[in-house]
Design a protein around this motif. Sequence first.
Motif, short mmCIF file in Angstrom:
data_model
loop_
_atom_site.label_atom_id
_atom_site.label_comp_id
_atom_site.label_asym_id
_atom_site.label_seq_id
_atom_site.Cartn_x
_atom_site.Cartn_y
_atom_site.Cartn_z
N GLN A 85 13.25 36.18 22.94
CA GLN A 85 12.40 36.41 24.10
C GLN A 85 13.15 37.25 25.12
N TYR A 86 12.41 37.73 26.10
CA TYR A 86 13.01 38.56 27.15
C TYR A 86 12.70 37.93 28.51
N SER A 87 13.69 37.93 29.36
CA SER A 87 13.52 37.40 30.71
C SER A 87 12.78 38.41 31.56
N ASN A 88 12.45 38.02 32.77
CA ASN A 88 11.76 38.93 33.69
C ASN A 88 12.60 40.16 34.00
N GLU A 89 13.92 40.01 33.85
CA GLU A 89 14.81 41.14 34.10
C GLU A 89 15.01 42.00 32.85
N GLY A 90 14.30 41.64 31.76
CA GLY A 90 14.42 42.43 30.53
C GLY A 90 15.60 42.06 29.68
N ILE A 91 16.23 40.93 29.97
CA ILE A 91 17.39 40.50 29.17
C ILE A 91 16.91 39.70 27.97
N ARG A 92 17.39 40.08 26.79
CA ARG A 92 16.99 39.39 25.55
C ARG A 92 17.80 38.11 25.40
N PHE A 93 17.13 37.05 25.00
CA PHE A 93 17.83 35.80 24.73
C PHE A 93 17.14 35.08 23.57
N GLU A 94 17.90 34.19 22.93
CA GLU A 94 17.37 33.41 21.81
C GLU A 94 16.92 32.04 22.30
#
Length: 233
Positions: A85-94
């Motif tokens: 998924q991606y955070s509101n800041e566009g950072i990808r995380f699992e």
Amino acid sequence: MKSNILAWLEEGNITVPSLLFSEYRKLNLNETELVLLLNILTFLERGNYFPTPEELSARMTISTADCHEMLRRLMQRGFLEIIEQYSNEGIRFEKYSIKPLWERLVEQFLVNHQSGLQEATRKTEEMDLYTCFEKEFGRPLSPFECESLAMWMDDDHHDPIIIKAALREAVMSGKLNFRYIDRILFEWKKNGIKTIEQAKNQGRKFRQKQLQKSNPKEEAHNPSVPFYNWLEN
């Protein structure tokens, strides 16, 4: 003391379907795997989307290595998955997702529901069958006769409708007894008779053959054979 209770309340609650507790064995989950999945659910609801094996094992009675192996097996068996998924800041995380677990649980529920409907239908057909036999015999069935009926269905796997057809055939032949009905079912099974239409044809051929044997001359002048619909009420 009060601060400890407040801290406990701030841990929050998780909502778990009661169906999970009644069906997890049918999903081939053991108690340890169930608790691990529930712990993951707890972490997810608290905003920790990817708890480590160390964090999970700290809340259980298994080692970090065992926890890591169990997570791997749960993903292989389709109870758990890792999604990106991606955070509101566009950072990808699992992130762990237990959606596969819920999907499996729903599937199990539907299987149980369908099995329940089939069982109810089967019991209705069986009761109707017993009623038909008692009506034709004009009396309640004996324990031995009830056992014979059960064996035809459970051991020989005859459909109740086919058994009913064999009963009508015995009535038409004037031989209303269980031994004769059992012989009819045996012959039908040997000849691969599984449907009502096949049973009709078999009975018609049998009566025609019997009629030819009993009166061959009259049969030569009158080849028509009376037809009886066994299932007609």
